[in-house]
Enzyme design. Structure first.
Site, PDB file in Angstrom:
ATOM      1  CB  CYS A  28      21.194 -12.735  -8.683  1.00 55.81           C
ATOM      2  SG  CYS A  28      20.255 -11.267  -8.300  1.00 55.81           S
ATOM      3  CG  HIS A 299      16.292 -13.359  -8.425  1.00 59.64           C
ATOM      4  ND1 HIS A 299      17.516 -13.456  -7.797  1.00 59.64           N
ATOM      5  CD2 HIS A 299      16.063 -14.559  -8.995  1.00 59.64           C
ATOM      6  CE1 HIS A 299      17.998 -14.676  -7.992  1.00 59.64           C
ATOM      7  NE2 HIS A 299      17.148 -15.361  -8.715  1.00 59.64           N
TER       8      HIS A 299
END
Ligand SMILES: *[C@@H]1O[C@H](CO)[C@@H](O)[C@H](O)[C@H]1NC(C)=O
Ligand SMILES: *[C@@H]1O[C@H](CO)[C@@H](O)[C@H](O)[C@H]1NC(C)=O
Length: 346
Positions: A28, A299
């Site tokens: 990510c 994240h």
């Protein structure tokens, strides 16, 4: 050649550039940065028009594999007929050839990734094929601004590419001896700025506070005492950073800590420094790489203002969804992308 491609794209009513990127494990960090770069207007157009092929110089296409793959990916994001997420695996193969630390599928630092990527792209499309040789002329006798200009020319004689045109600025650091008053200045190119967060007793910390702290005078004393060139001995000195040359795209990395939350990104702020009369110029925010969770297990997402539509979208790997600019302003940020808007040019 797809020279006409981007013109037809701009006329198209279909929303483009709203394609997600599949997560290949823990990638990510890569997706977040790729979306920020895909929404960097000038870089996107450079890729869509295949301009990089004209800048390969002595490099044949095979030697510019990273740039080719990056351009291909950008083209797919902006020409894809469907909005289905695509896989960045061919691109990943090239970035890990260039920087083996990106081998595997672990979480990495997004800003570090950005640095390696821009460096790799720059090297492949550097317009300089033969670097000048010979000893560098001593510039210390020149006034600061002149010295800064000469240092910049010296840099451009070696590093000159579309990537440098967009992302590189020049930082001036000056060191003044508190004893004899002698001031030595050094000029360095920068690709981004890492801003520490000031401790504040009350109220919210703003990005401007971070920039002020970064450019504030700092006294170096005790163990930190530098050697004064004139006194030829270690002296208490005052150190200061100034932005001598503003880049077109300013990338700011916020050095957040557990005790100091990251500041909210303002939509724009004035570009100003003593040495540059840019009072009319403002930087406006167009992309943010956001990090949530812990350093290792967190994240990354991105929010970007689509250059064609002028609206904000959130990119969470495969998912792309609209968001309001007020959501952007109320959210935390890790890496901020600002574009310089010079009012006199408009
Ligand atoms: C941005 O990151 C913060 C954590 O730092 C998280 O709370 C927030 O939900 C994220 N915002 C978006 C829009 O992804
Ligand atoms: C991103 O998507 C995942 C999976 O759907 C979700 O759990 C997470 O909350 C989303 N993060 C943000 C910041 O929107």
């Amino acid at each position: 050649y797809s020279f006409f491609l981007c013109f037809s794209q701009q006329n198209s009513k279909n929303a483009q550039g709203l394609v997600g990127l599949r997560n290949l494990g823990n990638t990510c960090f890569m997706n977040s940065i790729l979306q920020c770069l895909s929404n960097t207007h000038d870089l996107r157009d450079y890729c869509l028009r295949n301009c990089h092929r004209g800048d390969l110089g002595g490099n044949c296409r095979a030697k510019a594999a990273l740039m080719e793959e990056f351009a291909k990916l950008t083209q797919t994001l902006w020409t894809s007929a469907s909005n289905e997420a695509i896989s960045p695996s061919d691109f990943k193969t090239q970035i890990q050839k260039y920087a083996p630390r990106f081998m595997g599928y672990n979480q990495q630092d997004a800003q570090e990734f950005l640095r390696f990527l821009l460096d790799g792209l720059h090297n492949e499309v550097n317009r300089v094929t033969v670097r000048p040789r010979g000893p560098a002329e001593d510039l210390d006798h020149l006034p600061d601004d002149e010295k800064g200009k000469r240092m910049w020319s010296r840099y451009i004689e070696r590093e000159d590419s579309k990537v440098v045109d967009l992302f590189v600025g020049q930082l001036k650091s000056s060191l003044t001896c508190n004893e004899c008053g002698f001031c030595s200045t050094v000029f360095d190119p920068f690709w981004d700025l890492s801003l520490p967060i000031p401790k504040k007793s009350s109220g919210e910390v703003s990005l401007i506070d971070c920039i002020r702290l970064f450019t504030k005078e700092d006294v170096l004393d005790g163990d930190e005492k530098p050697t004064c060139q004139k006194c030829k001995s270690r002296r208490k000195c005052t150190k200061k950073f100034t932005i001598q040359k503003f880049p077109k795209i300013l990338v700011l990395r916020i050095l957040s800590s557990a005790t100091c939350p990251a500041p909210r990104p303002p939509p724009n702020f004035p570009a100003s420094a003593e040495s540059q009369p840019l009072s009319n110029a403002v930087y406006s925010l167009y992309a943010v790489s956001n990090h949530s969770g812990t350093t290792l297990g967190g994240h990354y997402t991105a929010y970007c203002r689509n250059p064609a539509l002028g609206e904000w979208y959130s990119y969470n790997d495969s998912r792309v969804s609209p968001m309001s600019s007020s959501q952007v302003r109320s959210s935390d940020a890790y890496v901020l992308f600002y574009e310089l808007a010079t009012s006199s040019r408009m």
